[in-house]
Every structure is written in structure tokens, then in C-alpha cells.
Design a protein around this motif. Structure first.
Motif, PDB file in Angstrom:
ATOM      1  N   GLN A 184      25.361  13.899  55.268  1.00 63.15           N
ATOM      2  CA  GLN A 184      25.436  12.637  56.010  1.00 63.15           C
ATOM      3  C   GLN A 184      25.967  11.503  55.149  1.00 63.15           C
ATOM      4  OE1 GLN A 184      21.509  11.988  57.615  1.00 63.15           O
ATOM      5  NE2 GLN A 184      22.035  13.010  59.520  1.00 63.15           N
ATOM      6  N   LYS A 223      22.777  19.452  56.314  1.00 64.82           N
ATOM      7  CA  LYS A 223      23.120  18.354  57.225  1.00 64.82           C
ATOM      8  C   LYS A 223      22.690  17.019  56.640  1.00 64.82           C
ATOM      9  CE  LYS A 223      22.832  20.669  61.711  1.00 64.82           C
ATOM     10  NZ  LYS A 223      22.016  20.756  62.945  1.00 64.82           N
ATOM     11  N   LEU A 224      21.487  16.982  56.093  1.00 63.37           N
ATOM     12  CA  LEU A 224      20.980  15.739  55.505  1.00 63.37           C
ATOM     13  C   LEU A 224      21.844  15.298  54.328  1.00 63.37           C
ATOM     14  CD1 LEU A 224      17.150  16.483  55.567  1.00 63.37           C
ATOM     15  CD2 LEU A 224      18.359  14.794  56.972  1.00 63.37           C
ATOM     16  N   GLU A 271      13.613  15.149  64.155  1.00 58.92           N
ATOM     17  CA  GLU A 271      14.491  15.512  65.280  1.00 58.92           C
ATOM     18  C   GLU A 271      15.353  16.725  64.952  1.00 58.92           C
ATOM     19  OE1 GLU A 271      14.276  14.442  68.380  1.00 58.92           O
ATOM     20  OE2 GLU A 271      12.657  13.105  67.748  1.00 58.92           O
ATOM     21  N   MET A 272      15.831  16.818  63.704  1.00 56.69           N
ATOM     22  CA  MET A 272      16.614  17.994  63.299  1.00 56.69           C
ATOM     23  C   MET A 272      15.756  19.260  63.376  1.00 56.69           C
ATOM     24  SD  MET A 272      18.823  16.802  60.028  1.00 56.69           S
ATOM     25  CE  MET A 272      20.229  15.739  60.174  1.00 56.69           C
ATOM     26  N   VAL A 287      17.039   8.780  54.099  1.00 59.44           N
ATOM     27  CA  VAL A 287      17.015   9.284  55.466  1.00 59.44           C
ATOM     28  C   VAL A 287      15.646   8.990  56.081  1.00 59.44           C
ATOM     29  CG1 VAL A 287      16.355  11.605  54.718  1.00 59.44           C
ATOM     30  CG2 VAL A 287      17.481  11.306  56.905  1.00 59.44           C
ATOM     31  N   ASN A 288      15.646   8.604  57.356  1.00 53.00           N
ATOM     32  CA  ASN A 288      14.402   8.335  58.068  1.00 53.00           C
ATOM     33  C   ASN A 288      13.657   9.634  58.350  1.00 53.00           C
ATOM     34  OD1 ASN A 288      14.633   5.523  58.339  1.00 53.00           O
ATOM     35  ND2 ASN A 288      16.024   5.771  60.076  1.00 53.00           N
ATOM     36  N   SER A 289      12.337   9.585  58.298  1.00 45.88           N
ATOM     37  CA  SER A 289      11.539  10.773  58.603  1.00 45.88           C
ATOM     38  C   SER A 289      11.777  11.214  60.047  1.00 45.88           C
ATOM     39  CB  SER A 289      10.052  10.519  58.345  1.00 45.88           C
ATOM     40  OG  SER A 289       9.585   9.436  59.130  1.00 45.88           O
ATOM     41  N   GLU A 290      12.076  10.271  60.941  1.00 50.21           N
ATOM     42  CA  GLU A 290      12.352  10.621  62.336  1.00 50.21           C
ATOM     43  C   GLU A 290      13.600  11.489  62.454  1.00 50.21           C
ATOM     44  OE1 GLU A 290      11.767   7.376  61.433  1.00 50.21           O
ATOM     45  OE2 GLU A 290       9.798   7.091  62.316  1.00 50.21           O
ATOM     46  N   THR A 291      14.598  11.205  61.631  1.00 49.17           N
ATOM     47  CA  THR A 291      15.831  11.999  61.643  1.00 49.17           C
ATOM     48  C   THR A 291      15.522  13.440  61.275  1.00 49.17           C
ATOM     49  OG1 THR A 291      17.122  10.061  61.014  1.00 49.17           O
ATOM     50  CG2 THR A 291      18.150  12.211  60.642  1.00 49.17           C
TER      51      THR A 291
END
Length: 154
Positions: free
Chosen positions: A98, A94-95, A110-111, A103-107
């Protein structure tokens, strides 16, 4: 491939086979010098991902770090290693798909939360306690109450 036991650079592949999800090749190797056996995994990497941390630092994405954090959350839970590998592979795919190399660590967090919510509710709460930085017991209770509430309702 260097032997992890004696650091010898001459090792032989004894067996190769795809993983269950087909996302990697599992290779059993043996060291020519010390005779030790070990396993390696070969995966396709579409792009080099960089993680943007909350502090603003940029660090290379580390699949092993993701695996370690999941193994802590899933410790002593009835989850097979293959299920964990499939979850990690799914998150990485998924990462990579994109289209962004950063990519943000928050993303990522959340995944992982979404995947753990489906896989194991106890591991989901364990991971959330670190990811959301729970400080006291009431934080757990609030989170569990919120997690049980249907989306969109307060």
C-alpha cells in the motif's frame, strides 16, 4: 538462532526449503546442546509496519498476533495450515504494498474478514463476532442476514 527449549545460541540448520507459496524459507534446526529440533521461517520484510489502533495508540505490526487471531477463528475447521499461511502472507503483502508505513487496525480487520469470507464461512462469523464486538445472539443473526444480502442492497 537461539534454541526455544534451553536458550542455547548454537543451533544448526538441518534442512531448508521454500514454503508452498514461495513467500518464506522454512528451516529445520537442531540445538547443539540439548538436541531439540524446531522450525523457523525466514520472510522478506519490505517495510516496518505500524498499526494505528482505535484508541490512537501506535504499535508495531505483529504477524504472529494476526496468526493467533486467525487460529482462534479457524479452530476445529477443515483448513490446512498452508492455506492459513498463504492467507496471512497475502494480507501482509497487501499491507506492505500500500506504500504506507502506518495502517489502521480497521483496515487489517476488513482484509481478514474478506479473506475469511472466501476461506470458511464459520470462521468468518467467529472472527466477526469479536471484531464487530457482538453482545447478544441477535447480533449474530443480524450479521448473518446482512452477509447473505447482495452488496449495495438494504
Amino acid at each position: 538462532m537461539r534454541c526455544p527449549f534451553c536458550q542455547n545460541e548454537d543451533t544448526q540448520v538441518k534442512d531448508s526449503r521454500p514454503t508452498e507459496d514461495g513467500a518464506a524459507i522454512r528451516r529445520r534446526r537442531q540445538c547443539d546442546k540439548c538436541g531439540s529440533r524446531f522450525t523457523t521461517f525466514e520472510r522478506v520484510q519490505l517495510r516496518d509496519l505500524v498499526v494505528l489502533k482505535r484508541s490512537g495508540r501506535r504499535v508495531p505490526f505483529d504477524r504472529d498476533k494476526l496468526a493467533r487471531s486467525l487460529s482462534i477463528a479457524l479452530r476445529k475447521r477443515p483448513i490446512e495450515q498452508d492455506q492459513i499461511e498463504q492467507m496471512i502472507s497475502g494480507i501482509v503483502r497487501k499491507l506492505e504494498s500500500q506504500g504506507e508505513s502506518e495502517v489502521n487496525s480497521e483496515t487489517i480487520g476488513e482484509m481478514v474478514m474478506e479473506a475469511l469470507a472466501v476461506l470458511d464461512p464459520v470462521a468468518y462469523v467467529r472472527y466477526a463476532s469479536v471484531y464487530r464486538d457482538f453482545r447478544e445472539a441477535s447480533d449474530f443473526a443480524d450479521f448473518i442476514e446482512e452477509a447473505g444480502r447482495p452488496k449495495g442492497k438494504s
